[in-house]
Write a protein that holds these residues in place. Structure first.
Motif, PDB file in Angstrom:
ATOM      1  N   GLU A  23      48.242 -22.255  -0.312  1.00  0.00           N
ATOM      2  CA  GLU A  23      47.075 -21.376  -0.301  1.00  0.00           C
ATOM      3  C   GLU A  23      47.097 -20.475  -1.532  1.00  0.00           C
ATOM      4  O   GLU A  23      47.964 -19.608  -1.659  1.00  0.00           O
ATOM      5  CB  GLU A  23      47.046 -20.517   0.974  1.00  0.00           C
TER       6      GLU A  23
ATOM      7  N   ARG B 254      46.068 -15.683  -1.972  1.00  0.00           N
ATOM      8  CA  ARG B 254      46.904 -14.705  -1.272  1.00  0.00           C
ATOM      9  C   ARG B 254      47.472 -13.704  -2.259  1.00  0.00           C
ATOM     10  O   ARG B 254      47.928 -14.074  -3.343  1.00  0.00           O
ATOM     11  CB  ARG B 254      48.061 -15.405  -0.542  1.00  0.00           C
TER      12      ARG B 254
ATOM     13  N   LYS C 152      38.609 -16.240   1.505  1.00  0.00           N
ATOM     14  CA  LYS C 152      39.600 -16.636   2.510  1.00  0.00           C
ATOM     15  C   LYS C 152      39.393 -15.871   3.809  1.00  0.00           C
ATOM     16  O   LYS C 152      39.453 -16.432   4.905  1.00  0.00           O
ATOM     17  CB  LYS C 152      41.009 -16.387   1.960  1.00  0.00           C
TER      18      LYS C 152
ATOM     19  N   ASP D 230      35.858 -22.298   2.789  1.00  0.00           N
ATOM     20  CA  ASP D 230      36.646 -23.276   2.021  1.00  0.00           C
ATOM     21  C   ASP D 230      36.078 -23.326   0.604  1.00  0.00           C
ATOM     22  O   ASP D 230      35.274 -24.194   0.269  1.00  0.00           O
ATOM     23  CB  ASP D 230      36.571 -24.642   2.694  1.00  0.00           C
TER      24      ASP D 230
END
Length: 338
Positions: free
Chosen positions: A19, A22, A282, A287
């Motif tokens: 991911e 972040r 997110k 997406d």
């Protein structure tokens, strides 16, 4: 050393590949950078201890002199950048932000020289400087880490074809699209054509108090009039007032338009805003990865600094907790000397 370095790299790649959106990814990248710099310093000949275990005089000069020199250079650069911004973008408080940061750099430099080179004996001055240095160092570590990671994220190529392209608003001048917003729309159209004119573009932005129309309306008009795209290929999201709402409200439009079909999207914003916007995407369970449009170089330092402050605010309780721990730690040291 090699095993630790491989471990750091493996951790970063694991987080990055699973991911990208972040904040912790930026922190791990920063720690990896610190580890590499530490190893370089430890193995640099000028800093190696001699037979008696004493660091060379040249090494001491480098260590003591580098900090104020870097602070001075950065503070001058920040003052100069604010001057350029005031001249080109107008006399607004936000254009003074980098000058304020530069002033803090300059104060830290003066304080450092005062404590180290004037040989102040009272321990309280040293402890207070240590406290300020920890806060300052923590903030600069985060800033450098976010800058490095935002650059990595920005230059990461997309590996999928989007069904939707979200163009994020950034404010109008009356009913006119200003250059900053135009660069986003131009990039959105570029991505649209790059993907065979198949995606649908969603222009996202509500109407501000000083705007004659909604951002979405002006953005769609710009795309249709300037780039001559069919009106049906441009959908409007005209209720949002910030990036978080841009993502959430655009997702609702895409969900309705897709009618249950799976889809992927990308969002377009200015390059300095891509990383923070990706975190909002997110959070909205969208997406979507980000693509950055070009921004005038003189505008970037101040704009990215505002972005960094926005990121701190997003995770404010984490940083408040760190500041409290630092304060408690220094308070214990101070108590021992008082």
């Amino acid at each position: 050393m090699i095993q630790s370095l491989i471990g750091f790299i493996a951790l970063f790649l694991l987080l990055y590949l699973t991911e990208k959106r972040r904040f912790i990814n930026a922190v791990v990248l920063g720690l990896l950078g610190l580890f590499i710099v530490r190893e370089i310093i430890m193995h640099y000949p000028l800093l190696l201890p001699n037979e008696q275990g004493i660091v060379s005089e040249m090494g001491i000069v480098i260590l003591l002199g580098s900090f104020p020199s870097v602070m001075f250079i950065l503070s001058i650069a920040m003052f100069f950048n604010s001057k350029v911004l005031l001249e080109k973008e107008g006399r607004k408080f936000r254009n003074l932000l980098l000058a304020i940061v530069g002033l803090s750099f300059f104060i830290m430099m003066i304080w450092y020289v005062f404590i180290i080179f004037i040989n102040i004996q009272h321990p309280i001055w040293h402890i207070l400087f240590f406290y300020a240095f920890l806060i300052f160092g923590y903030t600069m570590f985060l800033y450098t880490s976010v800058l490095a990671y935002a650059t990595v994220y920005h230059f990461t190529p997309l590996t999928y074809e989007p069904n939707y392209i979200i163009a994020l608003g950034s404010g109008l001048i009356g009913d006119r699209v200003p250059p900053l917003l135009a660069s986003r729309l131009d990039e959105a159209v570029k991505q649209y054509k790059k993907n065979g004119a198949r995606p649908v573009i969603i222009v996202s932005g509500g109407q501000g108090n000083d705007e004659r129309v909604s951002e979405a309306y002006a953005m769609k008009k710009y795309i249709v009039d300037v780039h001559h795209l069919p009106e049906q290929k441009v959908l409007m999201e005209d209720k949002s007032t910030n990036t978080e709402q841009n993502m959430a409200f655009s997702k609702a439009i895409m969900d309705a338009h897709a009618q249950g079909r799976k889809y992927r999207s990308l969002f377009v914003t200015n390059n300095f805003h891509v990383f923070r916007a990706s975190i909002y995407a997110k959070r909205a369970k969208l997406d979507a990865e980000g693509v950055g449009s070009k921004t005038a170089f003189y505008y970037l330092p101040n704009a990215f600094t505002r972005e960094f402050i926005g990121l701190l605010e997003m995770y404010k309780w984490v940083h408040v907790t760190v500041f409290l721990f630092i304060t408690l730690f220094v308070g214990i040291i101070l108590r021992a000397y008082v």
